[in-house]
Write a protein that holds these residues in place. Sequence first.
Motif, PDB file in Angstrom:
ATOM      1  N   PHE A   2       0.833  -1.197   0.000  1.00  0.00           N
ATOM      2  CA  PHE A   2       0.000   0.000   0.000  1.00  0.00           C
ATOM      3  C   PHE A   2       0.873   1.254   0.000  1.00  0.00           C
ATOM      4  O   PHE A   2       1.730   1.425   0.854  1.00  0.00           O
ATOM      5  N   GLY A   3       0.662   2.106  -0.968  1.00  0.00           N
ATOM      6  CA  GLY A   3       1.438   3.323  -1.088  1.00  0.00           C
ATOM      7  C   GLY A   3       2.880   3.108  -1.502  1.00  0.00           C
ATOM      8  O   GLY A   3       3.686   4.043  -1.484  1.00  0.00           O
ATOM      9  N   GLY A   4       3.230   1.882  -1.862  1.00  0.00           N
ATOM     10  CA  GLY A   4       4.619   1.560  -2.181  1.00  0.00           C
ATOM     11  C   GLY A   4       5.020   2.015  -3.569  1.00  0.00           C
ATOM     12  O   GLY A   4       4.240   2.630  -4.313  1.00  0.00           O
ATOM     13  N   SER A   5       6.262   1.700  -3.894  1.00  0.00           N
ATOM     14  CA  SER A   5       6.777   2.109  -5.197  1.00  0.00           C
ATOM     15  C   SER A   5       6.152   1.267  -6.302  1.00  0.00           C
ATOM     16  O   SER A   5       5.659   0.162  -6.060  1.00  0.00           O
ATOM     17  N   TRP A   6       6.213   1.825  -7.490  1.00  0.00           N
ATOM     18  CA  TRP A   6       5.678   1.110  -8.646  1.00  0.00           C
ATOM     19  C   TRP A   6       6.756   0.200  -9.204  1.00  0.00           C
ATOM     20  O   TRP A   6       7.912   0.593  -9.322  1.00  0.00           O
ATOM     21  N   ARG A   7       6.359  -1.006  -9.543  1.00  0.00           N
ATOM     22  CA  ARG A   7       7.293  -1.996 -10.069  1.00  0.00           C
ATOM     23  C   ARG A   7       6.813  -2.481 -11.435  1.00  0.00           C
ATOM     24  O   ARG A   7       5.610  -2.573 -11.698  1.00  0.00           O
ATOM     25  N   ASP A   8       7.780  -2.815 -12.260  1.00  0.00           N
ATOM     26  CA  ASP A   8       7.434  -3.308 -13.599  1.00  0.00           C
ATOM     27  C   ASP A   8       6.701  -4.643 -13.518  1.00  0.00           C
ATOM     28  O   ASP A   8       7.057  -5.506 -12.720  1.00  0.00           O
ATOM     29  N   LEU A   9       5.709  -4.771 -14.347  1.00  0.00           N
ATOM     30  CA  LEU A   9       5.094  -6.075 -14.554  1.00  0.00           C
ATOM     31  C   LEU A   9       5.806  -6.763 -15.704  1.00  0.00           C
ATOM     32  O   LEU A   9       6.303  -6.114 -16.627  1.00  0.00           O
ATOM     33  N   ALA A  10       5.828  -8.064 -15.660  1.00  0.00           N
ATOM     34  CA  ALA A  10       6.388  -8.801 -16.782  1.00  0.00           C
ATOM     35  C   ALA A  10       5.498  -8.574 -18.011  1.00  0.00           C
ATOM     36  O   ALA A  10       4.285  -8.490 -17.895  1.00  0.00           O
ATOM     37  N   GLY A  11       6.121  -8.434 -19.137  1.00  0.00           N
ATOM     38  CA  GLY A  11       5.339  -8.285 -20.370  1.00  0.00           C
ATOM     39  C   GLY A  11       4.898  -9.648 -20.857  1.00  0.00           C
ATOM     40  O   GLY A  11       5.389 -10.150 -21.855  1.00  0.00           O
ATOM     41  N   LEU A  12       3.964 -10.236 -20.134  1.00  0.00           N
ATOM     42  CA  LEU A  12       3.546 -11.605 -20.446  1.00  0.00           C
ATOM     43  C   LEU A  12       2.142 -11.645 -21.031  1.00  0.00           C
ATOM     44  O   LEU A  12       1.264 -10.876 -20.624  1.00  0.00           O
ATOM     45  N   CYS A  13       1.933 -12.560 -21.951  1.00  0.00           N
ATOM     46  CA  CYS A  13       0.595 -12.836 -22.484  1.00  0.00           C
ATOM     47  C   CYS A  13       0.098 -14.120 -21.832  1.00  0.00           C
ATOM     48  O   CYS A  13       0.039 -15.163 -22.462  1.00  0.00           O
ATOM     49  N   ASN A  14      -0.189 -14.044 -20.553  1.00  0.00           N
ATOM     50  CA  ASN A  14      -0.565 -15.258 -19.822  1.00  0.00           C
ATOM     51  C   ASN A  14      -2.040 -15.298 -19.477  1.00  0.00           C
ATOM     52  O   ASN A  14      -2.466 -16.066 -18.634  1.00  0.00           O
ATOM     53  N   THR A  44       9.856  -6.026 -21.155  1.00  0.00           N
ATOM     54  CA  THR A  44       9.375  -5.748 -19.795  1.00  0.00           C
ATOM     55  C   THR A  44       8.276  -4.698 -19.813  1.00  0.00           C
ATOM     56  O   THR A  44       8.423  -3.632 -20.397  1.00  0.00           O
ATOM     57  N   GLY A  45       7.155  -5.042 -19.186  1.00  0.00           N
ATOM     58  CA  GLY A  45       6.078  -4.081 -19.042  1.00  0.00           C
ATOM     59  C   GLY A  45       5.339  -3.723 -20.308  1.00  0.00           C
ATOM     60  O   GLY A  45       4.654  -2.691 -20.355  1.00  0.00           O
ATOM     61  N   ALA A  46       5.421  -4.549 -21.318  1.00  0.00           N
ATOM     62  CA  ALA A  46       4.732  -4.207 -22.567  1.00  0.00           C
ATOM     63  C   ALA A  46       4.267  -5.460 -23.313  1.00  0.00           C
ATOM     64  O   ALA A  46       4.984  -6.457 -23.365  1.00  0.00           O
ATOM     65  N   ILE A  47       3.057  -5.384 -23.832  1.00  0.00           N
ATOM     66  CA  ILE A  47       2.535  -6.429 -24.703  1.00  0.00           C
ATOM     67  C   ILE A  47       1.756  -5.770 -25.826  1.00  0.00           C
ATOM     68  O   ILE A  47       1.347  -4.601 -25.728  1.00  0.00           O
ATOM     69  N   SER A  48       1.571  -6.504 -26.906  1.00  0.00           N
ATOM     70  CA  SER A  48       0.698  -6.017 -27.964  1.00  0.00           C
ATOM     71  C   SER A  48      -0.293  -7.119 -28.310  1.00  0.00           C
ATOM     72  O   SER A  48       0.011  -8.311 -28.169  1.00  0.00           O
ATOM     73  N   THR A  49      -1.488  -6.698 -28.714  1.00  0.00           N
ATOM     74  CA  THR A  49      -2.554  -7.647 -29.031  1.00  0.00           C
ATOM     75  C   THR A  49      -3.161  -7.302 -30.376  1.00  0.00           C
ATOM     76  O   THR A  49      -3.186  -6.133 -30.783  1.00  0.00           O
TER      77      THR A  49
END
Lengths: 257, 133
Positions: free
Chosen positions: A215-227, A248-253
Amino acid sequence: MRMRDAPTIALLCAIVLFASPGMALAADTAACSEGGYFSRGLGYGSDIWSGHRHGARAVLQDQNLHLCTSPRVGEGSASTAWVAIEGNIAGYSPWNIVQVGIGKCRTASGCSTTMHDIWSVGWVEGTPGCSGWGTLVPSPHTTAFYSGGHRFTVTQISSNKTYRLSSYQYVRDEDVCWTNNFVEIFNETWDKGDALGGYVGNHFWFTQMEFQETFGGSWRDLAGLCNDRWREDGGTLESIFKCRSEGTGAISTWTDR
Amino acid sequence: VKSIVRSPRVALIVALLGVAGVSSVLAANETFGGVEPPDVCAASEAHAPLVADLTLPSARLLWDHFPDLGRPPLLTEMGGPIRVVAFSGARDGVPIVARPGTSTPPLVNVVCIVDPDGEEWYFNNVPLDSYRP
């Protein structure tokens, strides 16, 4: 003369058809066929089922998403892109959700057939904490504006469960009965003929996908996964609906009919 | 190919195809743009029998008619007037959001509530047997 040139003309016509932007656009949609509201999804979903997810955000590309064609009266369809926090507790419905994004739809109230910012909240009777609440189905609420191309954020802003959806909508803690534990960043449609994401010549991009673990923490990258590939009935999402990791942090659809 | 391109007839064909291409773009993007969809109650009506269509001066009266409807703060603090439309056995006259391994029953009861601000909220799986007109 006419007969002799016919193959060449046919070749030219084929080249023109192939090169036409109009043809490329048309290829991502088909006639509406399911009566509406049969949902499909494609994108990223948390791979955890414990702990908390207090925030999620991503840049949703500015792109005019496409609906299925020739709908019957009352037939629903939609093409949307969402950033969501969910109480997606194993064994309970994913309707436990707060989400914000962009999109368009037909038939369902609170949506529009042109691109707008949209948001939604839902919960399910029987989920821990939701006893006696009934079931509120998450359905799009349309804003008066459209901000595709910008960052969309769902953030828990207090130690209880109040969420801010981008900068314009709050969901009060009193109206969230479930506990957050899941991030989902995804496209959604309601008819097989809708375009899920972009199209072959122009993918739909989610970028700068991030989350808050505390809560209120830093923002972290999400894996750029199509899962995350799903259909309402639990069946396998059709192979014409594509998703690709873009780092990292990106996907396209996109939809490839 | 070059000689063919110079042909006026082929130029005409190319021009027509170009127009067709533009038409396709418009069809994909704009055919239905600007047409406001009917509200979800109308959408539900296409799928299911109407049980109730009420306008109530206060949301607090909801449970007089639908005693088994849940009591989340969103409803108990809604105020009034509100419009309530209920359908039995709708094919989810609302957008369905489901995930792998889940399955939504094809037939559920739906209660559509329009709040004083015009926002619409949809509750499903509402027991309607206890509905009181």
